[in-house]
Design a protein around this motif. Structure first.
Motif, mmCIF file in Angstrom:
data_model
loop_
_atom_site.group_PDB
_atom_site.id
_atom_site.type_symbol
_atom_site.label_atom_id
_atom_site.label_comp_id
_atom_site.label_asym_id
_atom_site.label_seq_id
_atom_site.Cartn_x
_atom_site.Cartn_y
_atom_site.Cartn_z
ATOM 1 N N TYR A 15 0.831 -1.198 0.000
ATOM 2 C CA TYR A 15 0.000 0.000 0.000
ATOM 3 C C TYR A 15 0.869 1.252 0.000
ATOM 4 O O TYR A 15 2.029 1.225 0.402
ATOM 5 C CB TYR A 15 -0.943 0.029 1.213
ATOM 6 N N VAL A 16 0.276 2.344 -0.474
ATOM 7 C CA VAL A 16 0.896 3.667 -0.433
ATOM 8 C C VAL A 16 -0.173 4.616 0.107
ATOM 9 O O VAL A 16 -1.275 4.684 -0.427
ATOM 10 C CB VAL A 16 1.366 4.134 -1.828
ATOM 11 N N LEU A 17 0.162 5.323 1.181
ATOM 12 C CA LEU A 17 -0.729 6.288 1.800
ATOM 13 C C LEU A 17 -0.221 7.678 1.456
ATOM 14 O O LEU A 17 0.952 7.989 1.695
ATOM 15 C CB LEU A 17 -0.741 6.080 3.314
ATOM 16 N N LYS A 18 -1.103 8.505 0.868
ATOM 17 C CA LYS A 18 -0.685 9.836 0.406
ATOM 18 C C LYS A 18 -1.522 10.932 1.051
ATOM 19 O O LYS A 18 -2.703 10.749 1.331
ATOM 20 C CB LYS A 18 -0.835 9.959 -1.115
ATOM 21 N N LEU A 19 -0.881 12.077 1.240
ATOM 22 C CA LEU A 19 -1.554 13.312 1.605
ATOM 23 C C LEU A 19 -1.674 14.095 0.305
ATOM 24 O O LEU A 19 -0.691 14.598 -0.224
ATOM 25 C CB LEU A 19 -0.739 14.075 2.646
ATOM 26 N N LEU A 94 -4.767 25.504 3.485
ATOM 27 C CA LEU A 94 -4.287 24.329 2.758
ATOM 28 C C LEU A 94 -5.452 23.347 2.755
ATOM 29 O O LEU A 94 -6.209 23.277 3.723
ATOM 30 C CB LEU A 94 -3.083 23.695 3.437
ATOM 31 N N SER A 95 -5.582 22.576 1.709
ATOM 32 C CA SER A 95 -6.692 21.637 1.599
ATOM 33 C C SER A 95 -6.154 20.286 1.132
ATOM 34 O O SER A 95 -5.601 20.185 0.042
ATOM 35 C CB SER A 95 -7.717 22.189 0.596
ATOM 36 N N PHE A 96 -6.320 19.252 1.984
ATOM 37 C CA PHE A 96 -5.788 17.924 1.696
ATOM 38 C C PHE A 96 -6.861 16.855 1.867
ATOM 39 O O PHE A 96 -7.852 17.050 2.542
ATOM 40 C CB PHE A 96 -4.643 17.582 2.659
#
Length: 129
Positions: A15-19, A94-96
């Motif tokens: 898995y890869v977890l991204k912001l 900021l919006s994530f």
């Protein structure tokens, strides 16, 4: 924000977890810190240091009848204490969102996605939050 990754399959899953930035914000990423706690271990750094949005990656082992594979997370964002001028942060944003991509090599016909939970409520099955 507290959440869990659960592998309900018998197969190991990478898995890869991204912001992921939703829209370009006006607040500098150089003054915003993040803290990611994974199974009790915390990493703290500036948002500007995140490469390609990746905040974590790895392999979550396959589950067995006796043991379910779970990774516990907590994600926090805050303004660094070095900021002293209100103009640096006033009326800026900021919006994530969190993104999750998972994959596995399946040797059987059983294919189940990783499941993401937030405080025991299922958020999303599949690749993205």
């Amino acid at each position: 924000f507290t959440f869990r990754l659960i592998n309900n399959t018998k197969n190991d899953t990478s898995y890869v977890l991204k912001l992921q930035e939703i829209e370009t914000g006006t607040l500098s990423k150089d003054i915003v810190k993040y803290g990611l706690t994974k199974n009790g271990n915390t990493e703290i750094d500036f948002v500007s240091s995140i490469k390609d949005g990746v905040i974590d990656s790895g392999v979550i082992p396959g589950s067995t009848e006796q043991v379910t594979s779970v990774i516990e997370y907590e994600l926090r964002l805050w303004i660094d204490s070095s900021v002293t001028e209100i103009e640096e942060v006033q009326a800026k944003f900021l919006s994530f969102r969190l993104g999750l991509k998972s994959s596995q090599t399946v040797e059987t016909n059983e294919v189940k996605p990783l499941v993401v939970y937030n405080e025991d409520t299922e958020i999303k099955k599949g690749c993205y939050l």
